[in-house]
Design an enzyme around this catalytic site. Structure first.
Site, PDB file in Angstrom:
ATOM      1  N   LYS A 177       0.842  -1.196   0.069  1.00  0.00           N
ATOM      2  CA  LYS A 177       0.435   0.234  -0.216  1.00  0.00           C
ATOM      3  C   LYS A 177       0.624   0.975  -0.301  1.00  0.00           C
ATOM      4  O   LYS A 177       0.599   2.400  -0.316  1.00  0.00           O
ATOM      5  CB  LYS A 177      -1.000  -0.143   1.121  1.00  0.00           C
ATOM      6  CG  LYS A 177      -2.069  -0.855   1.339  1.00  0.00           C
ATOM      7  CD  LYS A 177      -2.643  -1.011   2.437  1.00  0.00           C
ATOM      8  CE  LYS A 177      -1.711  -0.771   4.009  1.00  0.00           C
ATOM      9  NZ  LYS A 177      -1.618  -2.179   4.522  1.00  0.00           N
TER      10      LYS A 177
ATOM     11  N   ARG B 229      -8.872   1.461   9.398  1.00  0.00           N
ATOM     12  CA  ARG B 229      -8.899  -0.317   9.757  1.00  0.00           C
ATOM     13  C   ARG B 229      -9.567  -0.820  10.402  1.00  0.00           C
ATOM     14  O   ARG B 229      -9.702  -1.425  10.474  1.00  0.00           O
ATOM     15  CB  ARG B 229      -7.313   0.078  10.235  1.00  0.00           C
ATOM     16  CG  ARG B 229      -6.593  -0.407   9.853  1.00  0.00           C
ATOM     17  CD  ARG B 229      -5.003   0.043  10.216  1.00  0.00           C
ATOM     18  NE  ARG B 229      -3.472  -1.250   9.800  1.00  0.00           N
ATOM     19  CZ  ARG B 229      -2.782  -0.270   9.899  1.00  0.00           C
ATOM     20  NH1 ARG B 229      -2.411   0.684   9.136  1.00  0.00           N
ATOM     21  NH2 ARG B 229      -2.083  -1.524   9.124  1.00  0.00           N
TER      22      ARG B 229
ATOM     23  N   ARG C 126      11.856  -5.888   3.796  1.00  0.00           N
ATOM     24  CA  ARG C 126      11.275  -4.717   4.358  1.00  0.00           C
ATOM     25  C   ARG C 126      12.531  -3.497   4.060  1.00  0.00           C
ATOM     26  O   ARG C 126      12.545  -4.111   5.958  1.00  0.00           O
ATOM     27  CB  ARG C 126      10.349  -4.566   4.555  1.00  0.00           C
ATOM     28  CG  ARG C 126       9.303  -3.252   4.054  1.00  0.00           C
ATOM     29  CD  ARG C 126       8.575  -3.133   4.628  1.00  0.00           C
ATOM     30  NE  ARG C 126       7.026  -3.129   5.660  1.00  0.00           N
ATOM     31  CZ  ARG C 126       6.149  -2.800   5.847  1.00  0.00           C
ATOM     32  NH1 ARG C 126       5.134  -2.291   5.227  1.00  0.00           N
ATOM     33  NH2 ARG C 126       4.487  -2.931   6.633  1.00  0.00           N
TER      34      ARG C 126
ATOM     35  N   ARG D 196      11.500  -2.854  10.481  1.00  0.00           N
ATOM     36  CA  ARG D 196      10.413  -2.316  11.727  1.00  0.00           C
ATOM     37  C   ARG D 196      10.858  -3.444  12.113  1.00  0.00           C
ATOM     38  O   ARG D 196      10.499  -4.441  11.923  1.00  0.00           O
ATOM     39  CB  ARG D 196       8.728  -1.854  10.947  1.00  0.00           C
ATOM     40  CG  ARG D 196       8.962  -0.501   9.834  1.00  0.00           C
ATOM     41  CD  ARG D 196       7.927  -0.374   9.090  1.00  0.00           C
ATOM     42  NE  ARG D 196       6.492  -0.666  10.158  1.00  0.00           N
ATOM     43  CZ  ARG D 196       5.438  -0.912   9.635  1.00  0.00           C
ATOM     44  NH1 ARG D 196       5.162  -0.129   7.868  1.00  0.00           N
ATOM     45  NH2 ARG D 196       4.237  -1.206   9.851  1.00  0.00           N
TER      46      ARG D 196
ATOM     47  N   ARG E  87      -0.197  -9.848  13.220  1.00  0.00           N
ATOM     48  CA  ARG E  87      -1.453  -8.418  12.346  1.00  0.00           C
ATOM     49  C   ARG E  87      -1.952  -8.911  11.031  1.00  0.00           C
ATOM     50  O   ARG E  87      -3.046  -8.278  11.650  1.00  0.00           O
ATOM     51  CB  ARG E  87       0.231  -7.514  11.731  1.00  0.00           C
ATOM     52  CG  ARG E  87       1.027  -6.775  12.425  1.00  0.00           C
ATOM     53  CD  ARG E  87       2.389  -6.132  11.904  1.00  0.00           C
ATOM     54  NE  ARG E  87       2.035  -5.018  11.862  1.00  0.00           N
ATOM     55  CZ  ARG E  87       2.750  -4.503  10.297  1.00  0.00           C
ATOM     56  NH1 ARG E  87       3.647  -5.406   9.579  1.00  0.00           N
ATOM     57  NH2 ARG E  87       2.582  -3.692  10.037  1.00  0.00           N
TER      58      ARG E  87
HETATM   59  P1  AMP Z   1       1.049   0.783   8.692  1.00  0.00           P
HETATM   60  O1  AMP Z   1       2.304   1.380   8.379  1.00  0.00           O
HETATM   61  O2  AMP Z   1      -0.412   0.729   8.243  1.00  0.00           O
HETATM   62  O3  AMP Z   1       1.505  -0.684   9.455  1.00  0.00           O
HETATM   63  O4  AMP Z   1       0.578   0.815  10.691  1.00  0.00           O
HETATM   64  C1  AMP Z   1       1.712   0.646  11.933  1.00  0.00           C
HETATM   65  C2  AMP Z   1       1.286  -0.133  13.207  1.00  0.00           C
HETATM   66  O5  AMP Z   1       0.358   1.795  13.690  1.00  0.00           O
HETATM   67  C3  AMP Z   1      -0.429  -1.279  12.648  1.00  0.00           C
HETATM   68  O6  AMP Z   1       0.506  -2.308  13.194  1.00  0.00           O
HETATM   69  C4  AMP Z   1      -1.029  -0.285  14.020  1.00  0.00           C
HETATM   70  O7  AMP Z   1      -0.601   0.022  14.968  1.00  0.00           O
HETATM   71  C5  AMP Z   1      -0.634   1.786  13.482  1.00  0.00           C
HETATM   72  N1  AMP Z   1      -1.686   1.994  12.824  1.00  0.00           N
HETATM   73  C6  AMP Z   1      -1.341   2.663  11.821  1.00  0.00           C
HETATM   74  N2  AMP Z   1      -3.089   3.096  11.425  1.00  0.00           N
HETATM   75  C7  AMP Z   1      -3.550   3.154  11.816  1.00  0.00           C
HETATM   76  C8  AMP Z   1      -5.189   2.361  12.182  1.00  0.00           C
HETATM   77  N3  AMP Z   1      -5.718   2.896  11.022  1.00  0.00           N
HETATM   78  N4  AMP Z   1      -6.021   2.002  13.077  1.00  0.00           N
HETATM   79  C9  AMP Z   1      -5.193   1.281  13.836  1.00  0.00           C
HETATM   80  N5  AMP Z   1      -4.388   1.377  14.330  1.00  0.00           N
HETATM   81  C10 AMP Z   1      -3.086   1.497  12.820  1.00  0.00           C
END
Ligand code: AMP
Length: 210
Positions: free
Chosen positions: A13, A88, A123, A156, A167
């Site tokens: 994404k 989400r 990654r 990460r 996740r």
């Molecule tokens: P991402 O970079 O989008 O994979 O987000 C990394 C982490 O940030 C996720 O595993 C969540 O802990 C938190 N996070 C990011 N966006 C959201 C969201 N829209 N709702 C809840 N948690 C989020």
């Protein structure tokens, strides 16, 4: 153009959002990037979010709704935007709808869990600007250095295989139902992940009729 990119963690994404963002001249809003910056800077939001993020859990909806409302009110969002990693959950989608936001399309990148687990190990993300890379599929010009800003690239903490599995479970339970939610609103476009980044971009643009 107001666009949502859906898909499991590691679906690409962020990568696709960066490409589409340049092509359509609209910003990408990534709650993951906003939260990582908040954690790094030790802000109140960062302090609240950190333990959830480290555990691969979702940050509570009220925190996310606050973060995203603030970001979408900024002037660069007036002409449109691409949402990466938000909404989400159904409550987050409902909050955006209640705020009167009308989306043009929701693109779901379809990819299997096994492909995700295999992919996440490679990654790397820029610690300064958040640009994603991959050691094999999308290597930076200089190892460990961001092409975009010269920042340091790191894996990460939440890309460890055991956290990735958690996740993915969270994605299937909390986020995948958004496909039905936006399907009912006739906004959903399902796009299969392709063997290359460029081919996936082409498939997304086709699905959007661009
Ligand atoms: P991402 O970079 O989008 O994979 O987000 C990394 C982490 O940030 C996720 O595993 C969540 O802990 C938190 N996070 C990011 N966006 C959201 C969201 N829209 N709702 C809840 N948690 C989020």
């Amino acid at each position: 153009m107001k666009l949502i990119l859906l898909g499991p963690p590691g679906a690409g994404k962020g990568t696709q959002a960066d490409i589409l963002s340049k092509r359509l001249a609209i910003p990408t809003i990534s709650t993951g990037n906003i939260l990582r910056a908040a954690v790094k800077n030790g802000t109140p939001v960062g302090l609240k979010a950190k333990e959830y993020m480290d555990a691969g859990k979702l940050v509570p909806d009220e925190v996310i709704i606050g973060v995203i409302s603030e970001r979408l009110a900024e002037p660069d969002c007036q002409k449109g935007y691409i949402l990466d990693g938000v909404p989400r959950t159904i409550p987050q989608a409902e909050a955006l709808e209640k705020a009167g936001i009308v989306f043009d399309a929701v693109v779901s990148i379809e990819i299997t869990d096994q492909e995700i687990v295999d992919r996440m190990a490679g990654r790397r993300v820029c610690t300064a600007c958040g640009t994603p890379f991959h050691v094999k599929n999308m290597p930076p010009k200089t190892e460990g250095v961001c092409d975009n800003c010269g920042g340091k690239l790191e894996a990460r903490a939440d890309d460890k295989p055991e956290v990735v599995r958690d996740r993915l479970a969270v994605y299937h339970k909390e986020t995948a139902p958004l496909k039905d939610y936006y399907g009912e609103r006739k906004l959903l476009k399902m796009v299969d992940n392709q063997p290359t980044v460029a081919a996936t971009t082409t498939a997304i643009l086709e699905a959007l009729g661009l």
